[in-house]
Design an enzyme around this catalytic site. Structure first.
Site, PDB file in Angstrom:
ATOM      1  N   HIS A  25       0.796  -1.232   0.000  1.00 30.59           N
ATOM      2  CA  HIS A  25       0.000   0.000   0.000  1.00 30.59           C
ATOM      3  C   HIS A  25       0.821   1.271   0.000  1.00 30.59           C
ATOM      4  O   HIS A  25       0.277   2.348   0.270  1.00 30.59           O
ATOM      5  CB  HIS A  25      -0.924   0.049   1.214  1.00 30.59           C
ATOM      6  CG  HIS A  25      -2.007  -0.981   1.205  1.00 30.59           C
ATOM      7  ND1 HIS A  25      -3.263  -0.744   0.704  1.00 30.59           N
ATOM      8  CD2 HIS A  25      -2.009  -2.261   1.617  1.00 30.59           C
ATOM      9  CE1 HIS A  25      -4.001  -1.829   0.842  1.00 30.59           C
ATOM     10  NE2 HIS A  25      -3.257  -2.773   1.385  1.00 30.59           N
TER      11      HIS A  25
ATOM     12  N   LYS B  33      -8.420  14.076   4.543  1.00 31.63           N
ATOM     13  CA  LYS B  33      -7.560  12.884   4.509  1.00 31.63           C
ATOM     14  C   LYS B  33      -6.522  13.072   5.602  1.00 31.63           C
ATOM     15  O   LYS B  33      -6.459  14.155   6.199  1.00 31.63           O
ATOM     16  CB  LYS B  33      -6.877  12.756   3.141  1.00 31.63           C
ATOM     17  CG  LYS B  33      -6.211  14.065   2.648  1.00 31.63           C
ATOM     18  CD  LYS B  33      -5.535  13.915   1.297  1.00 31.63           C
ATOM     19  CE  LYS B  33      -6.473  13.902   0.135  1.00 31.63           C
ATOM     20  NZ  LYS B  33      -6.445  12.713  -0.687  1.00 31.63           N
ATOM     21  N   ARG B  34      -5.726  12.031   5.887  1.00 30.58           N
ATOM     22  CA  ARG B  34      -4.669  12.217   6.874  1.00 30.58           C
ATOM     23  C   ARG B  34      -3.799  13.416   6.472  1.00 30.58           C
ATOM     24  O   ARG B  34      -3.641  13.704   5.292  1.00 30.58           O
ATOM     25  CB  ARG B  34      -3.782  10.969   6.964  1.00 30.58           C
ATOM     26  CG  ARG B  34      -4.434   9.808   7.702  1.00 30.58           C
ATOM     27  CD  ARG B  34      -3.557   8.576   7.661  1.00 30.58           C
ATOM     28  NE  ARG B  34      -3.313   8.159   6.293  1.00 30.58           N
ATOM     29  CZ  ARG B  34      -2.121   7.769   5.830  1.00 30.58           C
ATOM     30  NH1 ARG B  34      -1.076   7.729   6.626  1.00 30.58           N
ATOM     31  NH2 ARG B  34      -1.984   7.399   4.572  1.00 30.58           N
TER      32      ARG B  34
ATOM     33  N   LYS C  55       0.749  14.697   0.926  1.00 33.72           N
ATOM     34  CA  LYS C  55      -0.610  14.989   0.458  1.00 33.72           C
ATOM     35  C   LYS C  55      -0.798  16.490   0.213  1.00 33.72           C
ATOM     36  O   LYS C  55      -1.782  16.910  -0.380  1.00 33.72           O
ATOM     37  CB  LYS C  55      -1.638  14.466   1.466  1.00 33.72           C
ATOM     38  CG  LYS C  55      -1.603  12.928   1.598  1.00 33.72           C
ATOM     39  CD  LYS C  55      -2.615  12.449   2.611  1.00 33.72           C
ATOM     40  CE  LYS C  55      -2.551  10.952   2.888  1.00 33.72           C
ATOM     41  NZ  LYS C  55      -3.244  10.127   1.872  1.00 33.72           N
TER      42      LYS C  55
ATOM     43  N   THR D 171      -8.457   6.663  -1.842  1.00 37.36           N
ATOM     44  CA  THR D 171      -9.807   6.128  -1.970  1.00 37.36           C
ATOM     45  C   THR D 171     -10.807   7.244  -1.714  1.00 37.36           C
ATOM     46  O   THR D 171     -11.938   7.191  -2.205  1.00 37.36           O
ATOM     47  CB  THR D 171     -10.049   4.980  -0.972  1.00 37.36           C
ATOM     48  OG1 THR D 171      -9.469   5.341   0.287  1.00 37.36           O
ATOM     49  CG2 THR D 171      -9.428   3.690  -1.457  1.00 37.36           C
TER      50      THR D 171
ATOM     51  N   LYS E 229     -14.566   8.353  -3.357  1.00 40.43           N
ATOM     52  CA  LYS E 229     -15.777   8.699  -2.593  1.00 40.43           C
ATOM     53  C   LYS E 229     -16.317  10.046  -3.049  1.00 40.43           C
ATOM     54  O   LYS E 229     -17.532  10.227  -3.184  1.00 40.43           O
ATOM     55  CB  LYS E 229     -15.467   8.704  -1.089  1.00 40.43           C
ATOM     56  CG  LYS E 229     -15.067   7.323  -0.569  1.00 40.43           C
ATOM     57  CD  LYS E 229     -14.399   7.363   0.809  1.00 40.43           C
ATOM     58  CE  LYS E 229     -13.677   6.047   1.061  1.00 40.43           C
ATOM     59  NZ  LYS E 229     -12.734   6.117   2.202  1.00 40.43           N
TER      60      LYS E 229
HETATM   61  C1  NBG Z   1      -2.535   3.784   1.972  1.00 38.73           C
HETATM   62  C2  NBG Z   1      -2.154   4.673   0.793  1.00 38.73           C
HETATM   63  C3  NBG Z   1      -3.366   5.144   0.022  1.00 38.73           C
HETATM   64  C4  NBG Z   1      -4.232   3.946  -0.333  1.00 38.73           C
HETATM   65  C5  NBG Z   1      -4.549   3.141   0.902  1.00 38.73           C
HETATM   66  C6  NBG Z   1      -5.360   1.899   0.591  1.00 38.73           C
HETATM   67  C7  NBG Z   1      -1.017   3.121   3.789  1.00 38.73           C
HETATM   68  C8  NBG Z   1       0.241   2.449   4.141  1.00 38.73           C
HETATM   69  N1  NBG Z   1      -1.326   3.198   2.503  1.00 38.73           N
HETATM   70  O1  NBG Z   1      -2.967   5.794  -1.134  1.00 38.73           O
HETATM   71  O2  NBG Z   1      -1.419   5.778   1.273  1.00 38.73           O
HETATM   72  O3  NBG Z   1      -5.419   4.361  -0.953  1.00 38.73           O
HETATM   73  O4  NBG Z   1      -3.361   2.711   1.524  1.00 38.73           O
HETATM   74  O5  NBG Z   1      -4.741   1.134  -0.357  1.00 38.73           O
HETATM   75  O6  NBG Z   1      -1.734   3.571   4.655  1.00 38.73           O
END
Ligand code: NBG
Length: 829
Positions: free
Chosen positions: A366, A560-561, A566, A668, A672
């Site tokens: 991920h 988002k975080r 980002k 994701t 949404k």
């Molecule tokens: C996160 C990514 C996102 C991705 C999500 C789900 C981690 C390690 N990865 O870009 O930063 O959408 O995983 O796949 O949190």
């Protein structure tokens, strides 16, 4: 059947308004022990949750019975995080009981909405990765694919964020405080060992064996949460492990009179599942986190092994009974633990055990951020898991033999691929979890086309050279049940009306909306849906925080975080640029915008927290300034969560997906937003690429450097200060921040962030600044033409069908899991 018995049966399972109402009133009294007059919103919630839980149990039991009887192959989705969001609304939707429950509550003079509000959400995840796991559980059940989720029952989930004086303050999330109606305690318990030493010996057949002599053993207890499919009767189980001391805990300590020593050990055991770790922080010595990982993995594998033995009689058939998907490397220790269980506890020979392992596991990566790839100091690993390090060495030695044969003389490759980092960089030897996952898995996938390609070219290149056939892409998806149906009822009603019933299970059907793209009448209804959502958010913000925003303004949203990659700070620079324009030319024709932010920063991530402070400081100045606050507003919504997300996504006109190209694996949130009719302003990063392709380049606001350009910039020697010197807009913005304009004259407050941009700018904020503000000008231009905007928005939704998690799950199943779907049935008798 007697009258009484019949009625009680009815109040447990009856679906009529009357049965639900009676059942609710019963539960209010017998479960929460409140009279109707004294009950609080929380009591109402609890009573209703039990009412609904009763009504899903028959499906749960039927699923369990039918899966068991047919001994079906099952997907085991292993994840350290499941960011579920509130259950009640979702279960009402999936049981098809929404309308009846709504009416029953109305008849009692209660508001279903208020009751839904009272649910504490299980925040058992940090962000996208945990939410993805939750979406996948939803789709697995909906697609009727037998599945079980395995994770940790954290007593405290992700911290709650409040904002004090503009700064993030973390508060512990005691989500279980009021009980949790959705979890069913089981009697399933497994022992988990830690520490100690190992001993090699020969068994009676003179076979070399190994015995682990741990210095502590704790116990995992399973709690099952039913996950309902939508439009089907299938229910999956999410099995979360809680750590406990064993009942007979440390008798020896008791015998020697060391009662307090024994109590201490009990607390150590309980601590393992105590709290979810926030991510985005350096690993440094998180001993407990490694314990957590091993703990839940061990319990889960023992559970699968027990099931396999019960139904198949032998572990030889494990790969026909389970396929284990590793959600990132957090559960990657499963590879070594499975080997240990097979070899030491079930006397299977190494070679066969390794074959079974490689047939059973699959790994999803991920992230491309190298610092986010998990490694554990060897010394720590060895102390905690002495047998596993031994197994990892053996796996490594055989694996490196294969590498040597494939790539003769390539010693640097051996060094890179080894499961052990030799510590040449910092003197600390480490276990590389991603390498372990790659070696032990039959398939390795990224989460968006671009991410999967970059994995092959960068972080996992050596493994791709070795086993190209293992590599796949599985672009993420999100569940439209939660992110359209629950989040956006007016949009759902409109789609039901014009497309008909089953689009929620076949999201590709949204393409039928294309026919309305030129229909002015429809487009105005479509804008009406958006306006309703904007008003809803405005009201909510007013009620909760006393903030007034204008629902007629463009809602420009980034939730988002909070992370440098980002680039929330790029967004802020744009806001200040608009502010400067307005200040310099008060009569300028600028469309009104409301900038909405939300997201948590890791508690130890200083710059991310400073970004939050910057957003709030800018908000403070802008929102108070009567010269600009009719046009610009900035809002930071505290404690972004699944719940607040459901409120915010539908309200967005513009979705900010502005990460540096090559950094966001997929995203994701971007999906949404698209599903709720927002247009995206974004870079060519992660799944943005696929979203843009799907909705059409004309319906997407693209800006910024591409991955190739980013690489070239770094190669050429990046000089952010030169950009600053040459770009007047950027200079004015940064100078204004540094002057203390947003910090009561205290120019030094945001220095660390600004100096970072000017001196190193690791995420190319300066390089993308001009392109971003130019693109925002286009956004504003289009927004002036409301009909055009509405058409583009409609086309985004019409073409987003592929981003349903149902599609993602279908692909995982076709290419990796190969599990036969099974429709659960319930006889009417
Ligand atoms: C996160 C990514 C996102 C991705 C999500 C789900 C981690 C390690 N990865 O870009 O930063 O959408 O995983 O796949 O949190």
């Amino acid at each position: 059947m007697s009258d009484i018995a019949e009625r009680s049966l009815h109040t447990r399972i009856g679906r009529s308004v009357e049965a639900i109402r009676r059942s609710f009133v019963d539960n209010l009294f017998y479960v929460t022990v409140r009279t109707f007059e004294n009950a609080t919103a929380l009591d109402h919630y609890t009573a209703l949750a039990y009412t609904i839980r009763d009504r899903l149990l028959a499906r749960l039991i039927a699923t369990d019975e039918q899966y068991k009887r047919l001994d079906v192959k099952t997907v085991a989705y292993m994840s350290a995080e499941f960011l579920l969001g509130p259950h009640l609304g979702n279960n009402l939707l999936n049981l098809g009981l929404w309308d009846n429950v709504n009416q029953a509550m109305q008849e009692l003079g209660l508001s279903l909405e208020t009751i839904l509000e009272a649910e504490e959400e299980p925040g058992l995840g940090n962000g996208g990765l945990g939410r993805l796991a939750a979406c996948y559980m939803d789709s697995l059940a909906t697609m009727e694919i037998p599945a079980i989720g395995y994770g940790i029952r954290y007593e405290y989930g992700i911290f709650k964020q409040s904002i004090k004086d503009g700064w993030q303050v973390e508060v512990a999330d005691a989500w279980l405080r009021n009980g949790n109606p959705w979890e069913l305690p089981t009697q399933l318990r497994y022992p988990v060992k830690f520490g100690g030493s190992i001993e090699h010996f020969n068994d009676e057949d003179s076979c070399q064996r190994c015995r682990w002599l741990p210095d502590s053993i704790i116990q995992g207890l399973a709690y099952d949460t039913p996950i309902l499919g939508y439009g089907v009767l299938n229910v999956s189980v999410l099995r979360l492990w809680k750590s406990e001391a064993r009942e007979s805990f440390d008798l020896q300590a008791f015998n020697t009179g060391d009662y307090y020593g024994a109590v201490d050990k009990m607390i150590v055991a309980q601590n393992i599942s105590k709290v979810l770790y926030p991510n985005d922080e350096p690993e440094a010595g998180k001993v407990l986190r490694l314990r957590q990982q091993y703990f839940f993995v061990s319990c889960s594998l023992q559970d699968m092994i027990q099931t396999t033995l019960k139904t198949k009689g032998s572990l030889e058939h494990f790969p026909e009974r389970f396929v284990v998907q590793l959600n990132d490397t957090h559960p990657a220790i499963a590879i070594a633990e499975f080997m240990r269980l097979l070899i030491d506890e079930h006397q299977i020979a190494w070679t066969r055990a390794w074959e079974l392992t490689q047939k059973s596991f699959a790994y999803t990566n991920h992230t491309l951020l190298p610092e986010a790839l998990e490694t554990w100091p060897l010394e720590l690993f060895q102390r905690m898991l002495p047998r596993h390090i031994d197994i990892i060495y053996q796996i490594n030695s055989r694996f490196l033999d294969d590498v040597r044969i494939r790539f003769i003389g390539d010693t640097d490759r051996l060094r890179r691929m080894s499961l052990i980092d030799d510590g040449s960089a910092d003197g600390v030897r480490r276990v590389r979890m991603a390498n372990l996952a790659c070696v032990g898995s039959k398939s390795i996938n990224g989460v968006a086309v671009m991410h999967s390609e970059l994995l092959k070219q960068t972080v996992l290149k050596d493994f791709f050279d070795m086993w190209p056939e293992k590599f796949q892409n599985k672009t993420n998806g999100v569940t439209p049940r939660r992110f359209i149906a629950l989040a956006n009822p007016p949009q759902t009603a409109l789609f039901d009306e014009v497309i008909g019933g089953d689009w929620l299970r076949n999201l590709e059907k949204l393409c039928q909306l294309e026919q309305y793209a030129e229909d002015k009448n429809f487009l105005s209804r479509w804008s009406g849906v958006k306006f309703t959502a904007k008003k809803r958010l405005s009201n909510e913000l007013h009620q909760s925080y006393g903030i007034t925003i204008n629902p007629e303004s463009l809602f420009d949203v980034q939730v988002k975080r909070i992370h440098e990659y980002k680039r929330q700070h790029l967004n802020v620079l744009h806001i200040i640029h608009l502010y400067n324009q307005l200040k310099q030319q008060p009569s300028i024709d600028m469309i009104p915008r409301t900038f909405i932010f939300g997201g948590k920063a890791a508690p130890g991530y200083y710059l991310a927290k400073l970004i939050i402070k910057l957003i709030n400081s800018v908000a403070d100045v802008i929102n108070r300034d009567p010269q600009v606050n009719k046009i610009l507003k900035v809002v930071f919504v505290p404690n972004f969560s699944v719940k607040t997300g459901q409120l915010i996504y539908p309200s967005a006109d513009l979705s900010e997906q502005i990460s540096t190209a090559g950094k966001e694996a997929s995203g994701t949130g971007n999906m949404k937003f698209t599903m709720n009719g927002a247009l995206t302003i974004g870079t060519l990063d992660g799944a943005n690429l696929e979203i843009r392709e799907a909705v059409g380049a004309d319906n997407f606001f693209l800006f910024g450097k591409t991955v190739e350009q980013v690489n070239d910039i770094w190669k050429a020697g990046y000089q952010p200060r030169t950009i600053y010197e040459q770009n007047e807009n950027l200079r004015e913005v940064i100078n204004l921040i540094n002057s203390g304009h947003f910090s009561h004259g205290e120019g030094s407050l945001f220095r660390p962030l600004m100096d970072n941009l000017l001196n190193s700018d690791p995420f190319l904020v300066c390089a993308d600044f001009q392109s971003y503000i130019d693109c925002q000008v286009q956004v504003a231009e289009v927004y002036k033409d409301q009909e055009k905007w509405s058409r583009m928005s409609l086309l985004n939704v019409a073409r987003c069908g592929q981003f349903s998690s149902d599609r993602a799950i279908r692909e995982y199943n076709a290419d990796i899991w190969r599990v036969a779907p099974l429709s659960v049935e319930i006889s009417k008798s």
